[in-house]
Write an enzyme that holds these catalytic residues in place. Structure first.
Site, PDB file in Angstrom:
ATOM      1  N   ASN A  85     -31.401 -42.400  63.685  1.00 16.53           N
ATOM      2  CA  ASN A  85     -32.049 -41.605  64.721  1.00 16.53           C
ATOM      3  C   ASN A  85     -31.070 -41.236  65.818  1.00 16.53           C
ATOM      4  O   ASN A  85     -30.110 -41.950  66.088  1.00 16.53           O
ATOM      5  CB  ASN A  85     -33.220 -42.380  65.328  1.00 16.53           C
ATOM      6  CG  ASN A  85     -34.304 -42.636  64.304  1.00 16.53           C
ATOM      7  OD1 ASN A  85     -34.296 -42.008  63.258  1.00 16.53           O
ATOM      8  ND2 ASN A  85     -35.198 -43.552  64.599  1.00 16.53           N
ATOM      9  N   HIS A 102     -25.848 -41.099  63.157  1.00 17.53           N
ATOM     10  CA  HIS A 102     -25.928 -39.637  63.219  1.00 17.53           C
ATOM     11  C   HIS A 102     -25.761 -39.112  64.639  1.00 17.53           C
ATOM     12  O   HIS A 102     -26.182 -37.999  64.947  1.00 17.53           O
ATOM     13  CB  HIS A 102     -27.255 -39.157  62.615  1.00 17.53           C
ATOM     14  CG  HIS A 102     -27.356 -39.436  61.133  1.00 17.53           C
ATOM     15  ND1 HIS A 102     -28.537 -39.457  60.438  1.00 17.53           N
ATOM     16  CD2 HIS A 102     -26.389 -39.695  60.209  1.00 17.53           C
ATOM     17  CE1 HIS A 102     -28.308 -39.723  59.149  1.00 17.53           C
ATOM     18  NE2 HIS A 102     -27.015 -39.885  58.996  1.00 17.53           N
ATOM     19  N   THR A 173     -37.491 -45.074  56.998  1.00 19.46           N
ATOM     20  CA  THR A 173     -36.535 -44.099  56.479  1.00 19.46           C
ATOM     21  C   THR A 173     -36.918 -43.694  55.068  1.00 19.46           C
ATOM     22  O   THR A 173     -37.308 -44.539  54.258  1.00 19.46           O
ATOM     23  CB  THR A 173     -35.075 -44.620  56.534  1.00 19.46           C
ATOM     24  OG1 THR A 173     -34.228 -43.684  55.846  1.00 19.46           O
ATOM     25  CG2 THR A 173     -34.931 -45.994  55.915  1.00 19.46           C
ATOM     26  N   ASN A 198     -42.588 -49.259  55.669  1.00 18.13           N
ATOM     27  CA  ASN A 198     -42.835 -47.822  55.599  1.00 18.13           C
ATOM     28  C   ASN A 198     -44.232 -47.627  55.014  1.00 18.13           C
ATOM     29  O   ASN A 198     -44.542 -48.208  53.978  1.00 18.13           O
ATOM     30  CB  ASN A 198     -41.774 -47.176  54.678  1.00 18.13           C
ATOM     31  CG  ASN A 198     -41.713 -45.666  54.822  1.00 18.13           C
ATOM     32  OD1 ASN A 198     -42.738 -44.993  54.923  1.00 18.13           O
ATOM     33  ND2 ASN A 198     -40.505 -45.138  54.831  1.00 18.13           N
ATOM     34  N   PRO A 199     -45.074 -46.859  55.655  1.00 14.23           N
ATOM     35  CA  PRO A 199     -46.419 -46.642  55.095  1.00 14.23           C
ATOM     36  C   PRO A 199     -46.368 -45.940  53.736  1.00 14.23           C
ATOM     37  O   PRO A 199     -47.298 -46.048  52.957  1.00 14.23           O
ATOM     38  CB  PRO A 199     -47.121 -45.743  56.123  1.00 14.23           C
ATOM     39  CG  PRO A 199     -46.203 -45.584  57.265  1.00 14.23           C
ATOM     40  CD  PRO A 199     -44.871 -46.155  56.924  1.00 14.23           C
TER      41      PRO A 199
HETATM   42  N1  NAD Z   1     -36.202 -39.671  66.044  1.00 14.88           N
HETATM   43  C1  NAD Z   1     -35.066 -39.127  65.602  1.00 14.88           C
HETATM   44  O1  NAD Z   1     -34.004 -39.350  66.153  1.00 14.88           O
HETATM   45  C2  NAD Z   1     -35.124 -38.266  64.380  1.00 14.88           C
HETATM   46  C3  NAD Z   1     -36.277 -37.551  64.082  1.00 14.88           C
HETATM   47  C4  NAD Z   1     -36.279 -36.790  62.908  1.00 14.88           C
HETATM   48  C5  NAD Z   1     -35.161 -36.768  62.083  1.00 14.88           C
HETATM   49  N2  NAD Z   1     -34.041 -37.456  62.403  1.00 14.88           N
HETATM   50  C6  NAD Z   1     -32.899 -37.381  61.463  1.00 14.88           C
HETATM   51  O2  NAD Z   1     -33.462 -37.152  60.176  1.00 14.88           O
HETATM   52  C7  NAD Z   1     -32.693 -37.664  59.123  1.00 14.88           C
HETATM   53  C8  NAD Z   1     -33.722 -38.187  58.240  1.00 14.88           C
HETATM   54  O3  NAD Z   1     -33.869 -39.225  57.549  1.00 14.88           O
HETATM   55  P1  NAD Z   1     -34.933 -40.356  57.903  1.00 14.88           P
HETATM   56  O4  NAD Z   1     -35.035 -41.178  56.688  1.00 14.88           O
HETATM   57  O5  NAD Z   1     -34.541 -40.976  59.184  1.00 14.88           O
HETATM   58  O6  NAD Z   1     -36.302 -39.591  58.210  1.00 14.88           O
HETATM   59  P2  NAD Z   1     -37.319 -38.840  57.315  1.00 14.88           P
HETATM   60  O7  NAD Z   1     -38.036 -37.873  58.192  1.00 14.88           O
HETATM   61  O8  NAD Z   1     -36.672 -38.339  56.094  1.00 14.88           O
HETATM   62  O9  NAD Z   1     -38.355 -39.961  56.848  1.00 14.88           O
HETATM   63  C9  NAD Z   1     -39.200 -40.620  57.734  1.00 14.88           C
HETATM   64  C10 NAD Z   1     -39.812 -41.805  57.022  1.00 14.88           C
HETATM   65  O10 NAD Z   1     -40.582 -42.528  57.978  1.00 14.88           O
HETATM   66  C11 NAD Z   1     -41.767 -42.962  57.362  1.00 14.88           C
HETATM   67  N3  NAD Z   1     -42.745 -43.208  58.433  1.00 14.88           N
HETATM   68  C12 NAD Z   1     -43.597 -42.325  59.036  1.00 14.88           C
HETATM   69  N4  NAD Z   1     -44.313 -42.932  59.982  1.00 14.88           N
HETATM   70  C13 NAD Z   1     -43.910 -44.231  60.006  1.00 14.88           C
HETATM   71  C14 NAD Z   1     -44.281 -45.373  60.791  1.00 14.88           C
HETATM   72  N5  NAD Z   1     -45.212 -45.301  61.750  1.00 14.88           N
HETATM   73  N6  NAD Z   1     -43.656 -46.553  60.549  1.00 14.88           N
HETATM   74  C15 NAD Z   1     -42.712 -46.654  59.576  1.00 14.88           C
HETATM   75  N7  NAD Z   1     -42.336 -45.611  58.820  1.00 14.88           N
HETATM   76  C16 NAD Z   1     -42.920 -44.412  59.025  1.00 14.88           C
HETATM   77  C17 NAD Z   1     -42.126 -41.869  56.396  1.00 14.88           C
HETATM   78  O11 NAD Z   1     -42.967 -42.362  55.372  1.00 14.88           O
HETATM   79  C18 NAD Z   1     -40.744 -41.446  55.878  1.00 14.88           C
HETATM   80  O12 NAD Z   1     -40.378 -42.196  54.744  1.00 14.88           O
HETATM   81  C19 NAD Z   1     -31.719 -38.564  59.764  1.00 14.88           C
HETATM   82  O13 NAD Z   1     -30.515 -37.936  59.570  1.00 14.88           O
HETATM   83  C20 NAD Z   1     -32.035 -38.543  61.286  1.00 14.88           C
HETATM   84  O14 NAD Z   1     -30.860 -38.340  62.002  1.00 14.88           O
HETATM   85  C21 NAD Z   1     -34.007 -38.203  63.543  1.00 14.88           C
END
Ligand code: NAD
Ligand code: ZN
Length: 232
Positions: A85, A102, A173, A198-199
Site C-alpha cells: 500500500n 510500492h 492482498t 482475506n474474505p
Molecule cells: N490503500 C492503498 O495504498 C492501495 C489501494 C489500492 C491499490 N493499491 C496498490 O494496488 C496493488 C494491488 O495489489 P493488492 O493485492 O494490494 O490489492 P488488490 O486490490 O489486488 O486486492 C485487494 C484484496 O483485498 C481483499 N480484501 C477486501 N476487503 C478486505 C478486508 N476488509 N480485509 C482483508 N482483505 C480484504 C480482497 O479480497 C482482495 O484480495 C498494489 O500494488 C498496491 O500498491 C494500494
C-alpha cells in the site's frame, strides 16, 4: 513475524482496493494513470487523480487491523510490516519498521533524475502547473508504477526477513502483483507458518497453513486478544 499487506487492509478505512468490483481499476485505465508512458502523455490528468486520492486518504483513518499490528508489535520486537500500500496508514497507526514496497502516495520525486522532492501533499495544479525539479524534470508521485521495478534495497531486505520469518501473515492482498506476490510463497518455502487473512480466496490460499476468511479489521484484534489470553 512478518505482516505482509495489500489494499484490502485499508478497505475498512474507506480506501478503495484496485481489483475488487468497486476498485479503482474498474473505473479508470491503469495503463494511463499508473505508468510512465501514461504520465508523459497526460501528466495533468495523472496528477489530478493522485491529488484526488491524496485528499481522500488524508480524510480517512487507520482501522483496527492497522492498530492490531501496533499491538502485536508491542509484544513481539521482531515483527515487521511489508506493505504494497501507498496510503501511509501503517505509519499513521504507529506501526514500526514499515517497508513500503510500492512507495508512498505522499512522496514526490523527479520524473527524470529520480530525486525525492520535498513538497506539500497538495498543490494548486490549475494555477501553477506541475512543479519542477532543479534538473528541469517534472515532479511525479513517489509510487511504483506498472513496468517499474520496486525499490531494490527495500525488496532485498524484505525477502531476507521473509526467509527468516517464523510466522508470516498475508493480509488483504490478491497475491497477483509480482514480485511482491512471491513473498508468501517464499515464507512458506523457508518454513514459516503462513496465515492468510482475506474474505476472498486468492491464488495463495491453497498453500496457506491457515486461511481466515474474514475482514482484517475484525480478525486481527480478535487474534491479538486470543494471544494475550494464551500468554496470560
Ligand atoms: N490503500 C492503498 O495504498 C492501495 C489501494 C489500492 C491499490 N493499491 C496498490 O494496488 C496493488 C494491488 O495489489 P493488492 O493485492 O494490494 O490489492 P488488490 O486490490 O489486488 O486486492 C485487494 C484484496 O483485498 C481483499 N480484501 C477486501 N476487503 C478486505 C478486508 N476488509 N480485509 C482483508 N482483505 C480484504 C480482497 O479480497 C482482495 O484480495 C498494489 O500494488 C498496491 O500498491 C494500494
Ligand atoms: Zn530531477
Amino acid at each position: 513475524m512478518v505482516f505482509f499487506t495489500g489494499a484490502g487492509i485499508s478497505a475498512e478505512s474507506g480506501v478503495p482496493t484496485f481489483r475488487d468490483k468497486d476498485g479503482y481499476w474498474s473505473k479508470y485505465d491503469p495503463m494511463i494513470l499508473a505508468s510512465v508512458d501514461g504520465f508523459r502523455q497526460d501528466p495533468e490528468l495523472v496528477w489530478e487523480w493522485y491529488l484526488y486520492r491524496r485528499e481522500k486518504i488524508i480524510s480517512v483513518e487507520p482501522n483496527p487491523a492497522h492498530f492490531g499490528i501496533t499491538r502485536f508489535q508491542s509484544i513481539f520486537n521482531e515483527a515487521i510490516v511489508a506493505t504494497q500500500n501507498v496510503d501511509d496508514l501503517h505509519n499513521r497507526a504507529g506501526n514500526r519498521e514499515v517497508y513500503e514496497l510500492h512507495g508512498n502516495i505522499f512522496a514526490t520525486k523527479c520524473l527524470e533524475c529520480g530525486m525525492a522532492l520535498d513538497m506539500p501533499p497538495n498543490f494548486d495544479l490549475k494555477t501553477h502547473g506541475i512543479p519542477q525539479c532543479e534538473c528541469g524534470g517534472m515532479a511525479r508521485p513517489g509510487v511504483v508504477w506498472f513496468g517499474e521495478s520496486l525499490p531494490r534495497e527495500t525488496l532485498t531486505r524484505v525477502f531476507e526477513l521473509t526467509r527468516r520469518a517464523d510466522v508470516f501473515f498475508s493480509i488483504g492482498t490478491s497475491t497477483e502483483v509480482y514480485p511482491a506476490a512471491q513473498l508468501p510463497f517464499e515464507a512458506k518455502n523457508h518454513g514459516a507458518v503462513v496465515i492468510e487473512i482475506n474474505p476472498n480466496r486468492t491464488p495463495f490460499s491453497v498453500h496457506a497453513d491457515l486461511v481466515l476468511q474474514q475482514p482484517s479489521g475484525e480478525i486481527l484484534p480478535q487474534l491479538f486478544e486470543e494471544l494475550q489470553f494464551a500468554l496470560a
